[in-house]
Design an enzyme around this catalytic site. Sequence first.
Site, short mmCIF file in Angstrom:
data_model
loop_
_atom_site.label_atom_id
_atom_site.label_comp_id
_atom_site.label_asym_id
_atom_site.label_seq_id
_atom_site.Cartn_x
_atom_site.Cartn_y
_atom_site.Cartn_z
N ARG A 2 41.76 45.56 47.84
CA ARG A 2 42.83 45.97 47.19
C ARG A 2 43.51 47.20 47.65
O ARG A 2 42.66 48.21 48.25
CB ARG A 2 42.50 46.28 45.59
CG ARG A 2 42.39 44.80 44.97
CD ARG A 2 41.88 44.99 43.58
NE ARG A 2 40.63 45.63 43.35
CZ ARG A 2 40.30 45.92 42.30
NH1 ARG A 2 40.71 45.48 41.15
NH2 ARG A 2 38.97 46.34 42.06
N ASP B 2 35.99 44.79 48.30
CA ASP B 2 37.18 45.05 47.61
C ASP B 2 38.40 45.09 48.75
O ASP B 2 38.40 46.17 49.36
CB ASP B 2 36.94 46.26 46.73
CG ASP B 2 38.24 46.56 45.79
OD1 ASP B 2 39.34 45.81 45.81
OD2 ASP B 2 37.84 47.17 44.63
N1 GTP Z 1 36.43 38.46 44.61
C1 GTP Z 1 36.16 38.51 43.48
N2 GTP Z 1 37.18 39.11 42.64
C2 GTP Z 1 37.11 38.90 41.25
C3 GTP Z 1 35.78 38.63 40.67
N3 GTP Z 1 35.96 38.66 39.50
C4 GTP Z 1 36.99 39.16 39.24
N4 GTP Z 1 37.63 39.55 40.18
C5 GTP Z 1 39.04 40.29 40.41
O1 GTP Z 1 38.89 41.54 40.29
C6 GTP Z 1 39.94 42.18 39.93
C7 GTP Z 1 39.51 42.75 38.56
O2 GTP Z 1 39.61 44.21 38.71
P1 GTP Z 1 40.19 45.40 37.63
O3 GTP Z 1 40.30 44.59 36.29
O4 GTP Z 1 41.14 45.88 38.37
O5 GTP Z 1 39.02 46.18 37.77
P2 GTP Z 1 38.23 47.12 38.66
O6 GTP Z 1 38.95 47.99 39.58
O7 GTP Z 1 37.03 46.39 38.77
O8 GTP Z 1 37.65 48.28 37.53
P3 GTP Z 1 38.15 48.68 36.14
O9 GTP Z 1 39.55 49.65 36.28
O10 GTP Z 1 36.93 49.68 35.74
O11 GTP Z 1 38.20 47.39 35.48
C8 GTP Z 1 41.08 41.07 39.71
O12 GTP Z 1 41.70 40.88 40.70
C9 GTP Z 1 39.86 39.80 39.28
O13 GTP Z 1 40.59 38.61 39.85
C10 GTP Z 1 34.82 38.02 41.42
O14 GTP Z 1 33.71 37.23 41.32
N5 GTP Z 1 35.22 37.98 42.97
#
Ligand code: GTP
Length: 407
Positions: free
Chosen positions: A324, A322
């Site tokens: 971010r 992650d």
């Molecule tokens: N690297 C990667 N990113 C992904 C994948 N699937 C989704 N994403 C990214 O994950 C992010 C989504 O995360 P959020 O919706 O913020 O959710 P979270 O932080 O995981 O947790 P919640 O707040 O509980 O939803 C977005 O930037 C998507 O583009 C994947 O398979 N790989």
Amino acid sequence: MPGSESGQPQSDGTRLPSFYSPRPSARTPSHSDRDFEQPDFSLSGRNPASSTTAEEHDGGSPLASARAATPLTQPPPASLLSPAFTPPATPGTVTPSSAGAAGSLEPRGIPVDSSIPTGGCGSKQPRLLETLPQVECIVRARIPTTTGAEMFLHLYTNNVDNKEHLAIVFGGNIRSKSLDAVREGETEMDRLVRGAYTGRLYPGRTTSGLSTPAPDAKAAATSAGSVPGVHPAAGGAPPLVRIHSECYTGETVWSARCDCGEQLDEAARLMSLPSNQAGGIIIYLRQEGRGIGLGEKLKAYNLQDLGNDTVEANLLLRHPADARSYGLATAMLLDLEQSEVRLLTNNPDKIRAVEGPHREVVVKERVAMVPLSWKGRGGFRAPEVEGYLKTKIEKMGHMLDMAALPR
Ligand SMILES: Nc1nc2c(ncn2[C@@H]2O[C@H](COP(=O)(O)OP(=O)(O)OP(=O)(O)O)[C@@H](O)[C@H]2O)c(=O)[nH]1
């Protein structure tokens, strides 16, 4: 919409059409209170393994029809409980453990306190930059939506990247300090055009309605300053907040690999409920693919199709699981004059990171984002999204109870 500037008649939130377009389930929403219930994540110490399942929650039949409409092509993952799933009691807080008459239409929050190890925010401490970024809302506009709800879209610039991060604001009492601040030499028309006005625009309107500062106050006003006479929402519960990271695939091209589109739509729906008097903010951060960008995420998808999970795929591409950060979100919340929030998330890292290095923003409650299909309320099912959620729970400590996943 509660407290809206729109002045439009408030519609019954239970009749709002779904925000979520790719909903394959044939199920018609029941319009009953239970549609808004969340599974019981109470701090009361009940055995999470015996959590109410979606079947129990929804009486079976609606789920059965949802399942029939979206059959699984692969057996669901084994029942699994995140170690961080059941937060211990937070001193001095009471957790709503059942939907009462008033609470049934509200999203159900779980008190959290990141300042103590047992506060329900997991055990990891994110490394945060000592100083928050500087942000400025440069324009805001009213967006009537296809559901009938209305929101104000705020576009921000900042001093750390060139991306256009956004705040989607529901409710009329939440204002941006930097937007409302007077800019040197601007006219009232300038203020109207960039959205620094009160109430609604209408043909022929010539004044912004924001108080004109005295000359000395005007001289002191900076882009980050506030306009005298403009105050944030008074008292009451903190607003519902979702910190959402961009997901082109899940939000625009109907990907069933993740639940990002559904989460965005569900957050908007909850924030537009007439019962949500506190308003809501979706901070929409342009950190696609958990910060690795769309191109790299598409490579990760190919690696996932080759048998890797979402974390392994990132690592194979030499990215962190992650990548971010949330300093921009903290700064935007402060610009919107919110120092306490109710956060819609399952992600414990996000809770602490959003609070900022000195807890400039405090998350008072966490509201779980349970996939709609787990609750028998539509949504969608696919082996890919279930693998994605399973990895979040197993490897990233997300606070979701996979035991509630319908079989
Ligand atoms: N690297 C990667 N990113 C992904 C994948 N699937 C989704 N994403 C990214 O994950 C992010 C989504 O995360 P959020 O919706 O913020 O959710 P979270 O932080 O995981 O947790 P919640 O707040 O509980 O939803 C977005 O930037 C998507 O583009 C994947 O398979 N790989």
